[in-house]
Design an enzyme around this catalytic site. Structure first.
Site, PDB file in Angstrom:
ATOM      1  N   ASP A  60      -7.095   4.463  -4.235  1.00  0.00           N
ATOM      2  CA  ASP A  60      -7.736   4.309  -2.927  1.00  0.00           C
ATOM      3  C   ASP A  60      -8.372   5.680  -2.689  1.00  0.00           C
ATOM      4  O   ASP A  60      -8.589   6.438  -3.652  1.00  0.00           O
ATOM      5  CB  ASP A  60      -6.694   3.929  -1.846  1.00  0.00           C
ATOM      6  CG  ASP A  60      -7.338   3.402  -0.561  1.00  0.00           C
ATOM      7  OD1 ASP A  60      -7.684   2.225  -0.516  1.00  0.00           O
ATOM      8  OD2 ASP A  60      -7.522   4.185   0.400  1.00  0.00           O
ATOM      9  N   LYS A 115       0.857  -1.187   0.000  1.00  0.00           N
ATOM     10  CA  LYS A 115       0.000   0.000   0.000  1.00  0.00           C
ATOM     11  C   LYS A 115       0.887   1.228   0.000  1.00  0.00           C
ATOM     12  O   LYS A 115       2.036   1.173   0.435  1.00  0.00           O
ATOM     13  CB  LYS A 115      -0.867   0.015   1.268  1.00  0.00           C
ATOM     14  CG  LYS A 115      -2.102   0.869   1.151  1.00  0.00           C
ATOM     15  CD  LYS A 115      -3.235   0.102   0.518  1.00  0.00           C
ATOM     16  CE  LYS A 115      -4.447   0.951   0.293  1.00  0.00           C
ATOM     17  NZ  LYS A 115      -5.626   0.126  -0.063  1.00  0.00           N
TER      18      LYS A 115
END
Ligand code: GLU
Length: 448
Positions: free
Chosen positions: A169, A129
């Site tokens: 995201d 991430k």
């Protein structure tokens, strides 16, 4: 409910000591470790061979400066991250988040979750991430482009379709992915489609990727209800948030016959007893990039409530699709008192640990984010598959694949929960099933 097994306690303490101040990361680790007592009691070698410690320590963490120039010609500095957490199952895979709240602890919690989520999809993808404390809100397209180009100028050397594949995201959508991909292509002189997912349909994106997280959350909810001989049809549903996940969760729930009556943003919430008009919501939030009150201004049946909690709105199915720790114990008690039967996390870790406990003890069907929102990253893997074979599939075929994957995620969670003595508990089922898959792969690969 599950407490931390004494065998795992020292491992959790090591995580606390090694990662001071990273509260969200601690929370995500604890939630997984609390499920693993029955696993390590049965299979002691996971502890003896230090799999837990290895899993909790990212393989690589990148932290760098992103300088860019705003429209007034002033130099701005942001901080960016990429945590390449675990590559036992495939290249690091996970989104980038642009939001002022982003710091290392948020990226690590999201990267840690991503390892298990990606395993649950059954696709060959590892976990990672990234993100930045850059706030795209209120920035011009040109500013967003300069920021993305500067970020990619550092990040590109760490990426690759076999190495690390970012996506979007919160705060990173089609516009940002386009600018990031453009800069990657320019620097490397390679049209490497599979290096980023969430791309536009015009240049290698996949059908259904935009809708996938929200649709997947609803498919998972439908599976949970089906396992109890129930369905979504006729159910009163509330979603939180009004971004990509919330919009398409609302759309799919309505298509399956549910009555979706409310959604929210950080300024408040909207109740629309006629059922949310998803096209209007998309227009307000995605095209005009306005606050949610603009939706209520344009619909007679809708009311906007400034501030307050969307979870005060009565519903049978709650889909938290906004952000981490948005649904607390007070909200959980209210939902329970109002007769909620199912809660599925469309966002990553939106329910606080206390709220999750209330749902699980209250016999509410509860789907943790790593299972319920796995549809987004699963469709990213389908995008990689299309890119690798230089193909592009129809909407109907891609949606069918997504549905099958979500049925598989549900099956994996349910089977593991049964096998380890917690039938019907999707939290432990999700954690146990994905842990075993990743741990076994890590052990096969040796000490690397
Ligand atoms: N950010 C999404 C998630 O939380 C998607 C990641 C991806 O598609 O790589 O799973």
């Amino acid at each position: 409910m599950s407490a931390l097994d004494p065998v795992l306690q020292p491992h959790y303490e090591t995580v606390l000591a090694r990662n001071p101040g990273e509260q969200e990361f601690h929370q995500a680790v604890l939630e997984v470790l609390e499920s693993l007592g029955p696993v390590v009691r049965k299979h002691r070698h996971y502890v003896d061979e230090a799999v837990i410690e290895r899993l909790c320590e990212p393989e690589r963490q990148l932290l760098f400066r992103v300088p860019w120039t705003d429209d007034q010609g002033r130099v701005q500095i942001n901080r960016a991250f990429r945590v390449e957490f675990n590559s036992a199952l495939g290249p690091y895979k996970g989104g980038l988040r642009f939001h002022p709240s982003v710091y290392l602890g948020i990226v690590k919690f999201l990267g840690f979750e991503q390892i298990f989520k990606n395993a649950l999809t059954g696709m060959p993808i590892g976990g990672g991430k990234g993100g930045s404390d850059f706030d795209p809100k209120g920035k011009s397209d040109a500013e967003v482009m300069r920021f993305c180009q500067s970020m990619m100028t550092e990040l590109y050397r760490h990426l690759g379709e076999y190495t690390d594949v970012p996506a979007g995201d919160i705060g990173v959508g089609g516009r940002e992915i386009g600018y990031l991909f453009g800069q990657y292509k320019r620097i490397t002189n390679r049209y490497e489609s599979g290096v980023l997912t969430g791309k536009g349909l015009a240049y290698g994106g996949s059908q259904v990727r935009t809708e996938a997280t929200g649709y997947g959350t609803v498919f998972f909810t439908e599976e949970m209800l089906k396992a109890r001989g129930q369905s979504l049809s006729g159910r009163r549903v509330v979603v939180s948030g009004s971004g990509n996940v919330a919009i398409y969760a609302a759309q799919k729930a309505a298509a399956l016959g549910a009555h979706v009556v409310a959604c929210s943003d950080s300024s408040g919430y909207v109740v629309d007893e006629d059922g949310l008009d998803v096209d209007l919501l998309k227009q307000v939030k995605e095209v005009e990039r306005q606050r949610i009150s603009a939706y209520a201004d344009q619909r007679r049946a809708a009311t906007f409530v400034a501030g307050g909690s969307v979870w005060d709105v009565r519903c049978e199915v709650a889909l938290p699709c906004a952000t981490q720790n948005e649904l607390d114990t007070d909200a959980a008690r209210t939902l329970l008192a109002n007769g909620v039967v199912a809660v599925a996390e469309g966002a990553n870790m939106p329910c606080t640990p206390g709220a999750t406990r209330i749902f699980r003890e209250g016999a509410v069907l509860f789907a943790p984010g790593k299972a319920a929102n796995a549809g987004g990253v699963a469709t990213s893997a389908l995008e990689m598959q299309q890119n690798a074979s230089r193909d592009s599939w129809s909407f109907a075929h891609t949606e069918e694949r997504l549905r099958d994957i979500m049925v598989g995620v549900h099956e994996r969670c349910a089977t593991a929960a049964d096998e380890y003595g917690t039938p019907g508990d999707y939290v432990s089922g999700a954690n146990i099933s994905s842990f075993i898959q990743v741990a076994d792969a890590m052990l096969s690969l040796g000490v690397v």
